[in-house]
Design an enzyme around this catalytic site. Structure first.
Site, PDB file in Angstrom:
ATOM      1  N   GLU A 331      19.128  87.399  89.819  1.00 27.76           N
ATOM      2  CA  GLU A 331      18.362  86.335  89.134  1.00 27.76           C
ATOM      3  C   GLU A 331      16.903  86.313  89.579  1.00 27.76           C
ATOM      4  O   GLU A 331      16.451  85.332  90.180  1.00 27.76           O
ATOM      5  CB  GLU A 331      18.971  84.966  89.472  1.00 27.76           C
ATOM      6  CG  GLU A 331      20.360  84.749  88.984  1.00 27.76           C
ATOM      7  CD  GLU A 331      20.975  83.474  89.556  1.00 27.76           C
ATOM      8  OE1 GLU A 331      20.501  82.971  90.589  1.00 27.76           O
ATOM      9  OE2 GLU A 331      21.950  83.003  88.965  1.00 27.76           O
ATOM     10  N   PRO A 332      16.130  87.355  89.323  1.00 28.51           N
ATOM     11  CA  PRO A 332      14.722  87.308  89.747  1.00 28.51           C
ATOM     12  C   PRO A 332      13.887  86.411  88.829  1.00 28.51           C
ATOM     13  O   PRO A 332      14.075  86.422  87.612  1.00 28.51           O
ATOM     14  CB  PRO A 332      14.271  88.766  89.612  1.00 28.51           C
ATOM     15  CG  PRO A 332      15.187  89.364  88.595  1.00 28.51           C
ATOM     16  CD  PRO A 332      16.477  88.586  88.617  1.00 28.51           C
ATOM     17  N   GLY A 333      12.991  85.650  89.411  1.00 27.00           N
ATOM     18  CA  GLY A 333      12.059  84.844  88.625  1.00 27.00           C
ATOM     19  C   GLY A 333      10.633  85.260  88.955  1.00 27.00           C
ATOM     20  O   GLY A 333       9.958  85.931  88.178  1.00 27.00           O
ATOM     21  N   ARG A 334      10.223  84.905  90.180  1.00 31.02           N
ATOM     22  CA  ARG A 334       8.858  85.178  90.647  1.00 31.02           C
ATOM     23  C   ARG A 334       8.458  86.645  90.457  1.00 31.02           C
ATOM     24  O   ARG A 334       7.343  86.941  90.028  1.00 31.02           O
ATOM     25  CB  ARG A 334       8.805  84.828  92.143  1.00 31.02           C
ATOM     26  CG  ARG A 334       7.465  84.932  92.795  1.00 31.02           C
ATOM     27  CD  ARG A 334       7.634  84.910  94.329  1.00 31.02           C
ATOM     28  NE  ARG A 334       8.556  83.868  94.763  1.00 31.02           N
ATOM     29  CZ  ARG A 334       8.184  82.652  95.129  1.00 31.02           C
ATOM     30  NH1 ARG A 334       6.923  82.327  95.126  1.00 31.02           N
ATOM     31  NH2 ARG A 334       9.089  81.765  95.497  1.00 31.02           N
ATOM     32  N   ARG A 388       1.752  74.693  95.053  1.00 30.27           N
ATOM     33  CA  ARG A 388       2.387  75.493  96.107  1.00 30.27           C
ATOM     34  C   ARG A 388       1.625  75.469  97.436  1.00 30.27           C
ATOM     35  O   ARG A 388       2.259  75.408  98.490  1.00 30.27           O
ATOM     36  CB  ARG A 388       2.633  76.924  95.627  1.00 30.27           C
ATOM     37  CG  ARG A 388       3.700  76.993  94.508  1.00 30.27           C
ATOM     38  CD  ARG A 388       4.132  78.416  94.196  1.00 30.27           C
ATOM     39  NE  ARG A 388       4.848  79.025  95.277  1.00 30.27           N
ATOM     40  CZ  ARG A 388       4.352  79.932  96.112  1.00 30.27           C
ATOM     41  NH1 ARG A 388       3.115  80.360  95.957  1.00 30.27           N
ATOM     42  NH2 ARG A 388       5.076  80.421  97.080  1.00 30.27           N
ATOM     43  N   TYR A 392       4.076  74.191 100.126  1.00 26.62           N
ATOM     44  CA  TYR A 392       4.661  75.228 100.995  1.00 26.62           C
ATOM     45  C   TYR A 392       3.634  75.903 101.885  1.00 26.62           C
ATOM     46  O   TYR A 392       3.937  76.953 102.457  1.00 26.62           O
ATOM     47  CB  TYR A 392       5.294  76.343 100.136  1.00 26.62           C
ATOM     48  CG  TYR A 392       6.231  75.895  99.061  1.00 26.62           C
ATOM     49  CD1 TYR A 392       7.389  75.203  99.379  1.00 26.62           C
ATOM     50  CD2 TYR A 392       5.969  76.181  97.727  1.00 26.62           C
ATOM     51  CE1 TYR A 392       8.255  74.798  98.381  1.00 26.62           C
ATOM     52  CE2 TYR A 392       6.831  75.781  96.721  1.00 26.62           C
ATOM     53  CZ  TYR A 392       7.978  75.091  97.048  1.00 26.62           C
ATOM     54  OH  TYR A 392       8.838  74.696  96.069  1.00 26.62           O
ATOM     55  N   CYS A 419      -8.203  63.469  94.235  1.00 27.68           N
ATOM     56  CA  CYS A 419      -8.567  62.553  95.318  1.00 27.68           C
ATOM     57  C   CYS A 419      -7.604  62.743  96.482  1.00 27.68           C
ATOM     58  O   CYS A 419      -6.771  61.873  96.761  1.00 27.68           O
ATOM     59  CB  CYS A 419      -8.504  61.117  94.826  1.00 27.68           C
ATOM     60  SG  CYS A 419      -9.678  60.830  93.537  1.00 27.68           S
TER      61      CYS A 419
HETATM   62  C1  LIG Z   1      19.796  79.939  92.326  1.00 31.21           C
HETATM   63  C2  LIG Z   1      18.471  80.586  92.173  1.00 31.21           C
HETATM   64  N1  LIG Z   1      18.397  81.762  91.537  1.00 31.21           N
HETATM   65  C3  LIG Z   1      17.222  82.403  91.356  1.00 31.21           C
HETATM   66  C4  LIG Z   1      16.040  81.850  91.829  1.00 31.21           C
HETATM   67  C5  LIG Z   1      14.762  82.601  91.589  1.00 31.21           C
HETATM   68  O1  LIG Z   1      14.116  82.927  92.756  1.00 31.21           O
HETATM   69  P1  LIG Z   1      12.793  83.824  92.693  1.00 31.21           P
HETATM   70  O2  LIG Z   1      11.905  83.216  91.675  1.00 31.21           O
HETATM   71  O3  LIG Z   1      12.240  83.735  94.063  1.00 31.21           O
HETATM   72  O4  LIG Z   1      13.225  85.191  92.306  1.00 31.21           O
HETATM   73  C6  LIG Z   1      16.068  80.636  92.514  1.00 31.21           C
HETATM   74  C7  LIG Z   1      14.835  80.050  93.030  1.00 31.21           C
HETATM   75  O5  LIG Z   1      14.767  79.060  93.684  1.00 31.21           O
HETATM   76  C8  LIG Z   1      17.317  79.982  92.689  1.00 31.21           C
HETATM   77  O6  LIG Z   1      17.393  78.805  93.314  1.00 31.21           O
END
Ligand SMILES: Cc1ncc(COP(=O)(O)O)c(C=O)c1O
Length: 492
Positions: A331-334, A388, A392, A419
């Protein structure tokens, strides 16, 4: 004593990792989307469209996304993992993590590139539904799903509901049973592996809100972990089709070791559950978390390298256990959307402060106080479009975008217009000392967890998102207007 670092000398106020760039106009490739380059005149452009033109058409602040880059990274993950796992389980299902950035255009790109979609709320499901992606290609996460969200998932015929707790399992089972349906379920486990950037730690317990613990006794039933209790319970529900197991060990991870340890632990568990409960558990999701370059010192690994390392571990473990390999998903997002985007800001107020630094006294013992300058460069957005750094302590980088410059580097801090003194966009960056009001700055790597986390703090309108493809720019999310800001105010 007042000192100015000589041209090209590092400022003592800068963090150790930050070098003075040899060329302030250069673009460090890992941080930028494909198609971003300077024009002959020195201006930053994407797909040949200069940033001044983007500002003229769409205003600033503005999220500038390369559709081409997004699609290429999505495909790269899909291809690399398919290839590395072909002999193990026939390929990998890549779920793009929509929480990192989501709108209907992006859902369509994801689908067209052959990926699936990971969502984390009813709102994200609504975007998915509106984009028309088949429910079978969508997953739903969340540690506190409402009944309405579970109903929506079943209405859409979701490919998987990732169940996060025992009470949720029972609710999903009951709702599906009442509807006379079967819910496709994965169980999210906490394998006791937590990774961040270059390090991972493996502990006995996970002190966090997500997932079913694989360690110790569940509070419900002595002798069973929460994870095992959930497998047993799921196997007993006719309204649950238990697809398999899931874990997600963290974010912005560069080294594959943490993924490997988590995969091994889940495979051990999967094998044990198969033999103990005669459940097939045909799927295993290893989550997301692959890191990207926010600064020149971040060195992300190419997807093929990560995929090969993970495949080697899964291959060996499956052979050791003598089991059929489950179908793997990730499940890559970033790592898909992060680098596709930069934020374009206009510079406003500039201010230089003098900061005392204690340095060893020349020749003698003791310390001298030396004063060094730090310049604050204010831009027309801030923590409302990039939370962010505040949330973070995330580091970013920036370049002068509207023109090139041969001026000397000056240690700068890019700040927003809110502000709030913590309203920092880029904590430390060398920018040309002739940066002036009206210049444009570009901050790369803002595709993930920026726009989706944006707010209306101080009643700033949230920026739009423009996507570039084949030299054409189109808005995929329009920026808010003042009318949008007043829209829900019932006193208006
Ligand atoms: C369950 C799950 N899957 C996938 C992701 C995606 O992570 P990333 O964007 O770091 O690849 C996250 C991010 O928090 C997550 O909580």
């Amino acid at each position: 004593m007042t000192a100015s670092p000589a041209n090209n000398a590092a400022s003592p106020l800068a963090p150790d990792w930050l070098d003075v760039p040899a060329d302030l106009n250069a673009l460090h490739a890992p941080m930028w989307a494909a198609g971003v380059a300077r024009t002959d005149g020195g201006e930053l452009a994407i797909d040949g469209v200069p940033v001044s033109e983007l500002q003229r058409q769409f205003g600033t602040p503005l999220f500038v996304m390369s559709e081409t880059d997004f699609r290429a990274r999505a495909r790269a993950f899909q291809d690399a993992f398919n290839e590395a796992f072909a002999d193990i389980c026939g390929g990998v299902d890549v779920y793009y993590a929509g929480k990192s950035f989501l709108c209907t255009a992006v859902v369509r790109w994801v689908e067209e590139e052959g990926l699936r979609l990971d969502t984390a709320s009813g709102g994200e499901l609504a975007v998915a539904a509106r984009a028309g992606i088949p429910g079978a290609a969508v997953a739903l996460h969340g540690n506190n799903k409402s009944d309405a969200e579970i109903h929506r998932a079943l209405d859409m015929g979701l490919g998987r509901i990732v169940v996060d707790s025992l009470p949720e399992l029972e609710r999903v089972a009951a709702i599906a049973a009442n509807r006379g349906e079967t819910a496709k379920v994965m169980l999210r486990l906490t394998p006791g592996v937590h990774a961040h950037t270059h390090e991972f730690i493996a502990t006995a317990h996970e002190d966090q809100k997500f997932g079913l613990s694989m360690a110790g006794d569940s509070t419900e039933q002595a002798g069973l972990s929460a994870a095992e209790e959930a497998v047993a319970a799921a196997a007993g529900h006719a309204s649950i089709e238990l697809l398999g197991l899931h874990c997600h060990i963290g974010s912005q991870i560069f080294e594959p070791d943490g993924f490997a340890v988590a995969a091994e632990k889940l495979l051990d568990f999967l094998a044990a559950m198969r033999s103990k409960y005669s459940v097939e558990l045909p799927e295993l999701d290893l989550g997301g978390g692959y890191g990207i370059a926010y600064t020149p010192v971040d060195a992300p690994r190419p997807p093929a390298e990560i995929a090969r390392a993970m495949a080697a571990v899964v291959r060996a473990k499956v052979a050791e256990l003598g089991i059929t390999a489950p179908r793997i998903s990730i499940e890559p997002g970033r790592a898909i959307v992060g680098t596709s985007t930069f934020t374009l800001y206009e510079v406003g107020t500039l201010k230089t402060v003098r900061v005392d630094v204690a340095v060893p006294a020349g020749g003698a013992e003791g310390l001298d106080n030396v004063t060094y300058p730090r310049r604050y460069v204010s831009v027309d957005g801030g923590m409302s479009d990039n939370a962010r750094p505040v949330l973070y302590d995330a580091d970013y980088s920036a370049v002068l975008a509207s023109r090139s410059s041969t001026a000397a580097p000056q240690l700068s801090r890019v700040v927003g217009k809110h502000c709030e003194s913590g309203d920092i966009v880029v904590r430390d960056v060398y920018l040309p000392e002739d940066v002036a009001a009206g210049d444009l700055l570009a901050v790369p790597g803002t595709g993930a967890y920026c726009w989706v986390l944006s707010s209306n703090y101080n009643y700033l309108a949230r920026p739009g998102v423009v996507a570039l493809r084949d030299g054409a720019a189109r808005l995929i999310v329009r920026g808010e207007t003042e009318a949008d800001l007043l829209n829900r105010d019932m006193g208006v």
